[in-house]
Enzyme design. Structure first.
Site, PDB file in Angstrom:
ATOM      1  N   HIS A   1       0.788  -1.129   0.129  1.00  0.00           N
ATOM      2  CA  HIS A   1       0.032   0.017   0.114  1.00  0.00           C
ATOM      3  C   HIS A   1       0.813   1.222  -0.054  1.00  0.00           C
ATOM      4  CE1 HIS A   1      -4.174  -1.740   1.285  1.00  0.00           C
ATOM      5  NE2 HIS A   1      -3.460  -2.724   0.442  1.00  0.00           N
TER       6      HIS A   1
ATOM      7  N   HIS B   1      -1.476 -12.654  -2.228  1.00  0.00           N
ATOM      8  CA  HIS B   1      -2.679 -13.175  -1.632  1.00  0.00           C
ATOM      9  C   HIS B   1      -2.421 -14.655  -1.076  1.00  0.00           C
ATOM     10  CE1 HIS B   1      -5.528  -9.894  -2.525  1.00  0.00           C
ATOM     11  NE2 HIS B   1      -4.712  -9.371  -1.805  1.00  0.00           N
TER      12      HIS B   1
HETATM   13  C1  HEM Z   1      -5.226  -8.072   2.158  1.00  0.00           C
HETATM   14  C2  HEM Z   1      -7.583  -6.566  -1.659  1.00  0.00           C
HETATM   15  C3  HEM Z   1      -3.448  -6.898  -4.225  1.00  0.00           C
HETATM   16  C4  HEM Z   1      -0.978  -8.509  -0.755  1.00  0.00           C
HETATM   17  C5  HEM Z   1      -5.954  -7.766   1.414  1.00  0.00           C
HETATM   18  C6  HEM Z   1      -7.240  -7.195   1.925  1.00  0.00           C
HETATM   19  C7  HEM Z   1      -7.946  -6.697   0.875  1.00  0.00           C
HETATM   20  C8  HEM Z   1      -7.141  -6.777  -0.276  1.00  0.00           C
HETATM   21  C9  HEM Z   1      -9.469  -6.415   0.872  1.00  0.00           C
HETATM   22  C10 HEM Z   1      -7.799  -7.317   3.469  1.00  0.00           C
HETATM   23  C11 HEM Z   1      -7.297  -6.381   4.297  1.00  0.00           C
HETATM   24  C12 HEM Z   1      -7.722  -6.800   5.598  1.00  0.00           C
HETATM   25  O1  HEM Z   1      -8.893  -6.979   5.745  1.00  0.00           O
HETATM   26  O2  HEM Z   1      -6.910  -7.002   6.501  1.00  0.00           O
HETATM   27  C13 HEM Z   1      -6.704  -6.410  -2.550  1.00  0.00           C
HETATM   28  C14 HEM Z   1      -7.113  -6.133  -4.018  1.00  0.00           C
HETATM   29  C15 HEM Z   1      -6.106  -5.990  -4.892  1.00  0.00           C
HETATM   30  C16 HEM Z   1      -4.798  -6.713  -3.858  1.00  0.00           C
HETATM   31  C17 HEM Z   1      -8.389  -5.695  -4.439  1.00  0.00           C
HETATM   32  C18 HEM Z   1      -5.886  -5.909  -6.079  1.00  0.00           C
HETATM   33  C19 HEM Z   1      -6.766  -5.995  -7.201  1.00  0.00           C
HETATM   34  C20 HEM Z   1      -2.690  -7.251  -3.527  1.00  0.00           C
HETATM   35  C21 HEM Z   1      -1.151  -7.227  -3.915  1.00  0.00           C
HETATM   36  C22 HEM Z   1      -0.398  -7.535  -2.845  1.00  0.00           C
HETATM   37  C23 HEM Z   1      -1.444  -8.056  -1.764  1.00  0.00           C
HETATM   38  C24 HEM Z   1      -0.561  -6.843  -5.274  1.00  0.00           C
HETATM   39  C25 HEM Z   1       1.153  -7.685  -2.673  1.00  0.00           C
HETATM   40  C26 HEM Z   1       1.756  -8.150  -3.598  1.00  0.00           C
HETATM   41  C27 HEM Z   1      -1.841  -8.503   0.428  1.00  0.00           C
HETATM   42  C28 HEM Z   1      -1.636  -9.289   1.841  1.00  0.00           C
HETATM   43  C29 HEM Z   1      -2.826  -9.175   2.442  1.00  0.00           C
HETATM   44  C30 HEM Z   1      -3.856  -8.555   1.653  1.00  0.00           C
HETATM   45  C31 HEM Z   1      -0.305  -9.851   2.144  1.00  0.00           C
HETATM   46  C32 HEM Z   1      -2.826  -9.802   4.172  1.00  0.00           C
HETATM   47  C33 HEM Z   1      -2.902  -8.768   4.825  1.00  0.00           C
HETATM   48  C34 HEM Z   1      -2.858  -9.466   6.392  1.00  0.00           C
HETATM   49  O3  HEM Z   1      -3.031 -10.677   6.485  1.00  0.00           O
HETATM   50  O4  HEM Z   1      -3.203  -8.632   7.274  1.00  0.00           O
HETATM   51  N1  HEM Z   1      -5.904  -7.277   0.011  1.00  0.00           N
HETATM   52  N2  HEM Z   1      -5.323  -6.632  -2.709  1.00  0.00           N
HETATM   53  N3  HEM Z   1      -2.556  -7.567  -2.413  1.00  0.00           N
HETATM   54  N4  HEM Z   1      -3.353  -8.128   0.554  1.00  0.00           N
HETATM   55 FE1  HEM Z   1      -4.315  -7.661  -1.222  1.00  0.00          FE
END
Ligand code: HEM
Length: 705
Positions: free
Chosen positions: A95, A258
């Site tokens: 982010h 993810h």
């Molecule tokens: C978590 C959306 C792309 C890595 C999340 C969460 C959402 C989300 C809604 C949940 C946040 C929470 O409630 O804690 C998206 C969308 C993406 C996207 C819409 C693009 C279309 C990415 C990318 C990465 C990433 C490109 C890294 C390369 C992560 C990680 C988490 C996460 C590691 C987990 C965080 C945790 O466990 O606390 N994402 N994401 N995301 N996202 Fe994404």
């Protein structure tokens, strides 16, 4: 009085409503007079001097070891999911970097502005204050050698690595900003409203990076929160494209990211007030009761709930396999939002489905034929995912750092294509004094390559040489350190074909005999030297030259440098361009008076220029600007231009007139009109700065200083 007031009001209404075409002032939007001053055209503000030596000497492995220990040390104040803060750190780094947008180079983690408003209070950054809070002991331990920008990215890198993921390396050298000013154009803010308004939130268009204000890219629930994966896929392609990510990079990043962690939405009541609303206890959480209220299993971050894989702290390609293994059905999760749960493809299959989920954006990867092929590839081939993800991640977190020569530290990987690497300059520099003499001769020697301007009945190329140097250098952006004349990419498409560069190849052809007669002279040095020589010849003060540029190869993959942006509101255009180029308001105003070739103005479609004699750099420009009345007309070629009332053949452009109508610009223009020396000093400062702006030596150094 009433009549006058009525006239004034109706003119104003015309101006505000009809924007450009009918309004002499070119104010495109309904705004108060003060608004021009809200948008400050000044470079980024740093908190303290950047200590490049300390960053270079930093023991990155020691920091990584500390981070790895910290990730596994769950604290009661914010318990780690699965006993590991790694996934939270990856989300924080993504982010921080994912705000980058190609349109104007703004955003990115350089500056560490996720710590400040507006970014820190974005809906997408809920609970990232906790992640940064966890990092404070590490920041404190390493002090100035480890900036917040570097620490946030290094925490993401280390988290990936610690859970078995592939990392290419680390480009250190992010310089912390003193506040969030440089992120105001990302919005939501008045600056953003002026520079890049979003008419339908959820469908925001470029130059904005994201589809939705205060999200990083897209709404995870689907466009406008409608869980329609078919419609989500094109939106993902659009916004990842705005950050110059291709399909493979996009799919690898989403599914690679993810592979880790989970989404948080334990109940439907939300995270509570943001840092802007409640700085003393931001996002306290509203789910659950007692000491664990809002934490651990009671966390509300995005409002979705669940992990993507069965082992969210291990790097693998299970995410892609899960996408293909199950059918996915939409339902409303505990946080009150639409999310997707797995259903066995074969109803007779007795195996229980895994306790996992997907977002609409994840499921959309199955609905686009190109994305689907990539999902299949990554599900079947772990190595293909490793390679694609590690490269895309490095690009994601390093894009805003600019060329390779800005990277510091012991773990910098070799130059990558997105860093637009240049070959080294020729080992032996030419005799620049002799080149200067040759350029001086060429200033007033007719060439068959391009008809010259005629001054006093004689040919004169000075204004054209200065224009070539300006066009070559002025696409420099201090926002992401791209552009500039080093490499002389103005010789190639796409830069060569930008409308504002019309005939620049012919101006270069005028200089071609000089290039041919000096071995070791690069086009890039020649272009800058020719412009600077022309200015000195035109009585500019203290114009400096620093040779040593190199030329990009004609065979390189065309580099997508962006042209300076053209706005309907010329005032905003000038201010925005100055900010992007790293010029002060004063320098920008002075540079507007650079030598202007009447013949080039005609080639650009204008009826003429404000002077037919561009051979002397004087403050006359400001006198003509301020001492005349102007009416807007359209040239025969269709260009909107300003004509001096009662003077034959005296024309200016709408950007010139912006200097008259903006109070800050106008005050500077008045000073320059009455003080020729002040003008020449400011001009030299701006010109000299711009001509070497792309000569990087580390993040804050310049090889010419
Ligand atoms: C978590 C959306 C792309 C890595 C999340 C969460 C959402 C989300 C809604 C949940 C946040 C929470 O409630 O804690 C998206 C969308 C993406 C996207 C819409 C693009 C279309 C990415 C990318 C990465 C990433 C490109 C890294 C390369 C992560 C990680 C988490 C996460 C590691 C987990 C965080 C945790 O466990 O606390 N994402 N994401 N995301 N996202 Fe994404």
């Amino acid at each position: 009085t009433r009549c006058l007031l009525g006239l004034l009001l109706s003119t104003l209404t015309l101006c505000l409503n009809l924007a450009d075409a009918k309004c002499p002032f070119h104010f495109g939007r309904a705004r108060s007079e003060d608004d021009g001053e809200i948008f400050q055209a000044e470079p980024r503000r740093m908190l303290m001097d950047f200590d490049a030596a300390a960053v270079n000497e930093l023991d990155i492995d020691a920091v990584k070891a500390d981070l790895k220990a910290l990730f596994l040390n769950s604290k009661d104040s914010w318990p780690a999911d699965f006993g590991n803060y790694g996934p939270l750190m990856i989300r924080m780094a993504w982010h921080c970097a994912g705000t980058y947008r190609q349109s104007d180079g703004r955003g990115g983690c350089d500056g560490g502005r996720q710590r400040f408003d507006p970014e820190r209070s974005w809906a997408d950054n809920v609970n990232l204050d906790k992640a940064r809070g966890l990092l404070w002991p590490v920041k404190q331990k390493y002090g100035n050698a480890l900036t917040w920008g570097d620490l946030i990215i290094l925490a993401g890198d280390t988290a990936i690595e610690s859970m078995g993921g592939p990392v290419l390396g680390f480009c250190a050298g992010r310089i912390d900003d003193a506040d969030g000013t440089a992120s105001l154009p990302l919005g939501p803010s008045l600056d953003q409203e002026m520079v890049a308004p979003c008419s339908v939130n959820g469908e925001c268009e470029a130059p904005l990076g994201a589809s939705t204000m205060s999200l990083i890219y897209v709404n995870p629930e689907g466009p406008m929160a409608v869980p329609d994966p078919e419609k989500s896929a094109p939106q993902i392609r659009e916004v990842f494209g705005r950050m110059s990510m291709n399909d493979s990079e996009t799919v690898a990043l989403i599914g690679g990211g993810h592979a880790f962690g989970k989404v948080h939405g334990a109940c439907p009541t939300g995270p509570g007030p943001s840092p802007a609303q409640q700085p003393w206890n931001p996002w306290p959480g509203t789910c659950g009761e007692g000491p664990m209220k809002g934490k651990g299993n009671n966390t509300f971050t995005s409002g979705f709930e669940g992990p993507w894989t069965t082992n969210p702290t291990r790097w693998d390609n299970e995410y892609f396999q899960n996408l293909l293994k199950y059918d996915w059905e939409v339902h409303v999760g505990p946080g009150g939002h639409h999310q997707w749960r797995p259903v066995n493809k074969d109803p007779s299959d007795p195996d229980p489905v895994a306790d996992i989920m997907m977002l609409t954006t994840d499921v959309s990867l199955l609905k686009d034929p190109i994305y689907l092929e990539l999902v299949k590839l990554f599900a079947a081939n772990q190595t293909a995912l490793d390679i694609a993800f590690s490269h895309a991640w490095y690009k994601l977190v390093t894009r805003d750092m600019g060329p390779y020569s800005r990277c510091l530290g012991s773990q910098v990987p070799p130059p990558q294509p997105f860093q637009a690497p240049l070959p080294p300059p020729p080992a032996k520099k030419p005799d620049f004094k002799a080149v200067t003499k040759a350029v001086t001769r060429a200033l007033r020697t007719a060439s068959s390559a391009l008809p010259a301007d005629m001054v006093g009945g004689k040919p004169y190329y000075g204004a054209l040489f200065a224009t070539l140097a300006w066009q070559c250098a002025s696409n420099f952006r201090q926002t992401d350190y791209t552009g500039g004349c080093n490499g002389a990419r103005i010789r190639f498409s796409p830069q060569k074909d930008w409308p504002q560069n019309v005939a620049m190849d012919s101006v270069l052809a005028v200089l071609e005999p000089i290039k041919a007669s000096f071995p070791g002279l690069t086009y890039a040095d020649l272009i800058v030297l020719a412009g600077s020589t022309a200015l000195t010849n035109a009585k500019a003060h203290k114009i400096k030259f620093c040779g040593g540029r190199s030329d990009a190869s004609p065979d390189e993959t065309p580099f997508p440098f962006q042209p300076p942006r053209v706005f309907s509101n010329k005032l905003v255009q000038l201010k925005d361009n100055a900010q992007v180029m790293g010029l002060t308001t004063r320098e920008m105003v002075a540079l507007q008076a650079r030598l202007r070739s009447p013949s080039q103005q005609r080639r650009l479609g204008y009826s003429g220029s404000w002077t037919e004699n561009p051979s002397i750099l004087t403050n006359e420009y400001f006198k003509v600007l301020l001492n005349n009345d102007w009416v807007n007309t359209t040239s025969a070629a269709g260009q909107l231009e300003m004509k001096a009332v009662g003077k034959a053949g005296v024309y200016m452009m709408p950007t010139d007139l912006a200097l008259k109508w903006d109070p800050v610009f106008s005050a500077i223009a008045q000073e320059f009109a009455t003080d020729a020396t002040a003008f020449l000093e400011a001009f030299a400062a701006g010109w000299n700065k711009l001509m070497i702006a792309d000569r990087f030596k580390g993040p804050s150094g310049n090889e010419c200083k």
